[in-house]
Scaffold this motif. Sequence first.
Motif, PDB file in Angstrom:
ATOM      1  N   LEU A 163       0.837  -1.189   0.000  1.00  0.00           N
ATOM      2  CA  LEU A 163       0.000   0.000   0.000  1.00  0.00           C
ATOM      3  C   LEU A 163       0.880   1.250   0.000  1.00  0.00           C
ATOM      4  N   ASP A 164       0.297   2.357  -0.421  1.00  0.00           N
ATOM      5  CA  ASP A 164       0.975   3.644  -0.302  1.00  0.00           C
ATOM      6  C   ASP A 164       1.104   3.988   1.182  1.00  0.00           C
ATOM      7  N   GLU A 165       2.163   4.700   1.530  1.00  0.00           N
ATOM      8  CA  GLU A 165       2.360   5.070   2.939  1.00  0.00           C
ATOM      9  C   GLU A 165       1.160   5.824   3.507  1.00  0.00           C
ATOM     10  N   VAL A 166       0.491   6.642   2.679  1.00  0.00           N
ATOM     11  CA  VAL A 166      -0.649   7.417   3.179  1.00  0.00           C
ATOM     12  C   VAL A 166      -1.841   6.527   3.495  1.00  0.00           C
ATOM     13  N   GLU A 167      -1.834   5.281   3.005  1.00  0.00           N
ATOM     14  CA  GLU A 167      -2.946   4.367   3.247  1.00  0.00           C
ATOM     15  C   GLU A 167      -2.806   3.630   4.577  1.00  0.00           C
ATOM     16  N   GLY A 168      -1.828   4.015   5.373  1.00  0.00           N
ATOM     17  CA  GLY A 168      -1.596   3.334   6.635  1.00  0.00           C
ATOM     18  C   GLY A 168      -2.340   3.904   7.814  1.00  0.00           C
ATOM     19  N   VAL A 169      -3.246   4.865   7.599  1.00  0.00           N
ATOM     20  CA  VAL A 169      -3.962   5.496   8.701  1.00  0.00           C
ATOM     21  C   VAL A 169      -5.056   4.573   9.237  1.00  0.00           C
ATOM     22  N   ASP A 170      -5.052   4.320  10.521  1.00  0.00           N
ATOM     23  CA  ASP A 170      -6.106   3.560  11.194  1.00  0.00           C
ATOM     24  C   ASP A 170      -6.798   4.472  12.201  1.00  0.00           C
ATOM     25  N   ILE A 171      -8.094   4.267  12.371  1.00  0.00           N
ATOM     26  CA  ILE A 171      -8.851   5.044  13.349  1.00  0.00           C
ATOM     27  C   ILE A 171      -8.883   4.274  14.655  1.00  0.00           C
ATOM     28  N   ASP A 172      -7.981   4.608  15.541  1.00  0.00           N
ATOM     29  CA  ASP A 172      -7.939   4.002  16.869  1.00  0.00           C
ATOM     30  C   ASP A 172      -8.401   4.979  17.940  1.00  0.00           C
ATOM     31  N   THR A 173      -8.113   6.275  17.733  1.00  0.00           N
ATOM     32  CA  THR A 173      -8.518   7.327  18.666  1.00  0.00           C
ATOM     33  C   THR A 173      -9.099   8.482  17.858  1.00  0.00           C
ATOM     34  N   LEU A 174      -9.746   9.399  18.554  1.00  0.00           N
ATOM     35  CA  LEU A 174     -10.351  10.539  17.866  1.00  0.00           C
ATOM     36  C   LEU A 174      -9.305  11.420  17.184  1.00  0.00           C
ATOM     37  N   THR A 175      -8.072  11.403  17.670  1.00  0.00           N
ATOM     38  CA  THR A 175      -7.027  12.214  17.043  1.00  0.00           C
ATOM     39  C   THR A 175      -6.649  11.676  15.663  1.00  0.00           C
ATOM     40  N   ASP A 176      -6.993  10.429  15.372  1.00  0.00           N
ATOM     41  CA  ASP A 176      -6.685   9.851  14.060  1.00  0.00           C
ATOM     42  C   ASP A 176      -7.631  10.353  12.974  1.00  0.00           C
ATOM     43  N   VAL A 177      -8.774  10.917  13.367  1.00  0.00           N
ATOM     44  CA  VAL A 177      -9.783  11.323  12.389  1.00  0.00           C
ATOM     45  C   VAL A 177      -9.251  12.419  11.467  1.00  0.00           C
ATOM     46  N   ALA A 178      -8.600  13.428  12.029  1.00  0.00           N
ATOM     47  CA  ALA A 178      -8.086  14.528  11.212  1.00  0.00           C
ATOM     48  C   ALA A 178      -7.060  14.023  10.206  1.00  0.00           C
ATOM     49  N   ALA A 179      -6.204  13.092  10.633  1.00  0.00           N
ATOM     50  CA  ALA A 179      -5.200  12.529   9.723  1.00  0.00           C
ATOM     51  C   ALA A 179      -5.882  11.780   8.588  1.00  0.00           C
ATOM     52  N   ALA A 180      -6.919  11.008   8.914  1.00  0.00           N
ATOM     53  CA  ALA A 180      -7.635  10.265   7.884  1.00  0.00           C
ATOM     54  C   ALA A 180      -8.306  11.218   6.893  1.00  0.00           C
ATOM     55  N   GLU A 181      -8.944  12.253   7.405  1.00  0.00           N
ATOM     56  CA  GLU A 181      -9.608  13.212   6.529  1.00  0.00           C
ATOM     57  C   GLU A 181      -8.616  13.893   5.594  1.00  0.00           C
ATOM     58  N   SER A 182      -7.449  14.246   6.114  1.00  0.00           N
ATOM     59  CA  SER A 182      -6.419  14.887   5.305  1.00  0.00           C
ATOM     60  C   SER A 182      -5.934  13.948   4.196  1.00  0.00           C
ATOM     61  N   MET A 183      -5.704  12.692   4.532  1.00  0.00           N
ATOM     62  CA  MET A 183      -5.199  11.747   3.544  1.00  0.00           C
ATOM     63  C   MET A 183      -6.264  11.393   2.507  1.00  0.00           C
ATOM     64  N   LEU A 184      -7.517  11.281   2.920  1.00  0.00           N
ATOM     65  CA  LEU A 184      -8.594  11.011   1.967  1.00  0.00           C
ATOM     66  C   LEU A 184      -8.698  12.126   0.936  1.00  0.00           C
ATOM     67  N   ALA A 185      -8.623  13.370   1.408  1.00  0.00           N
ATOM     68  CA  ALA A 185      -8.662  14.511   0.503  1.00  0.00           C
ATOM     69  C   ALA A 185      -7.456  14.503  -0.436  1.00  0.00           C
ATOM     70  N   ARG A 186      -6.312  14.146   0.106  1.00  0.00           N
ATOM     71  CA  ARG A 186      -5.079  14.079  -0.702  1.00  0.00           C
ATOM     72  C   ARG A 186      -5.168  13.055  -1.806  1.00  0.00           C
ATOM     73  N   LEU A 187      -5.911  11.974  -1.570  1.00  0.00           N
ATOM     74  CA  LEU A 187      -6.064  10.923  -2.568  1.00  0.00           C
ATOM     75  C   LEU A 187      -7.212  11.190  -3.535  1.00  0.00           C
ATOM     76  N   GLY A 188      -7.872  12.316  -3.389  1.00  0.00           N
ATOM     77  CA  GLY A 188      -8.903  12.699  -4.347  1.00  0.00           C
ATOM     78  C   GLY A 188     -10.325  12.370  -3.965  1.00  0.00           C
ATOM     79  N   TRP A 189     -10.528  11.837  -2.755  1.00  0.00           N
ATOM     80  CA  TRP A 189     -11.887  11.578  -2.293  1.00  0.00           C
ATOM     81  C   TRP A 189     -12.539  12.889  -1.863  1.00  0.00           C
ATOM     82  N   ARG A 190     -13.787  13.063  -2.155  1.00  0.00           N
ATOM     83  CA  ARG A 190     -14.495  14.275  -1.760  1.00  0.00           C
ATOM     84  C   ARG A 190     -14.866  14.197  -0.284  1.00  0.00           C
ATOM     85  N   THR A 191     -14.387  15.135   0.505  1.00  0.00           N
ATOM     86  CA  THR A 191     -14.746  15.227   1.923  1.00  0.00           C
ATOM     87  C   THR A 191     -15.364  16.587   2.179  1.00  0.00           C
ATOM     88  N   SER A 192     -16.139  16.668   3.251  1.00  0.00           N
ATOM     89  CA  SER A 192     -16.782  17.945   3.572  1.00  0.00           C
ATOM     90  C   SER A 192     -16.044  18.643   4.697  1.00  0.00           C
TER      91      SER A 192
END
Length: 235
Positions: free
Chosen positions: A206-235
């Motif tokens: 996998l790409d390094e950016v695909e290594g984000v797991d949601i274990d704590t609430l602090t992981d959410v911002a990282a996931a949102e940032s990486m999803l946007a970086r990969l071209g997924w539409r986020t709000s």
Amino acid sequence: MSILAVIPARGGSQGIPRKNLLPVGGRPLLAWTIAQALEAREDGDVIVAVSTEDAEIAQVAREHGARVIDRPAELATHTAPTEPTVLHAMDTVEAEGVTLEAVVLLQATSPVRRPDTIRRAIAEFRGTGVDSLVGVVPESPFFWRLPEHPGASARAAYDVAARPRRQELTPQQLHYFENGSLYVTAPHVYRTHRNRIGGRTGLFVLDEVEGVDIDTLTDVAAAESMLARLGWRTS
């Protein structure tokens, strides 16, 4: 022949309550993995199924395009292993006359994947002829182990006398971390070994950016940032 993509999603969570429904980038967490699995249908018959015992999760899964497989309560406890849940999903679709080529196990709490990641993983599984394919994230080999007892020297997992520069590392020198994001497995491996991994095993990098797991609430911002970086539409 069909591919069964199974997304286990219990209602309970020991860390974040109702984690599979946690809002991430404007969608329930579960919805990201469903959307990514649905992308894989372009290359063949892929059944996208969420296995759950929870009515609200089932409703969300259906709203986002997945089939729902009702998970028995005994397979939905926090101590229940994942493999029996996958076997139950396999039994359910095979009882309908479906012949399975492979089973893709997807972890909803790893929501960051490229739009074509699952499709490429299936293609690699087919092309290499392995029995199981494990999604991994590349990491440097510069790992250490704590000393076995006070006063002993810590141990490096690499040759400290010939430390390479990171940019010179070859793929064979890297370490590969199994982050649980995805597995592609031949049905006979589940039937014979009751395990997602068995037989000849390959690594799907996998790409390094695909290594984000949601274990704590602090992981959410990282996931949102990486999803946007990969071209997924986020709000």
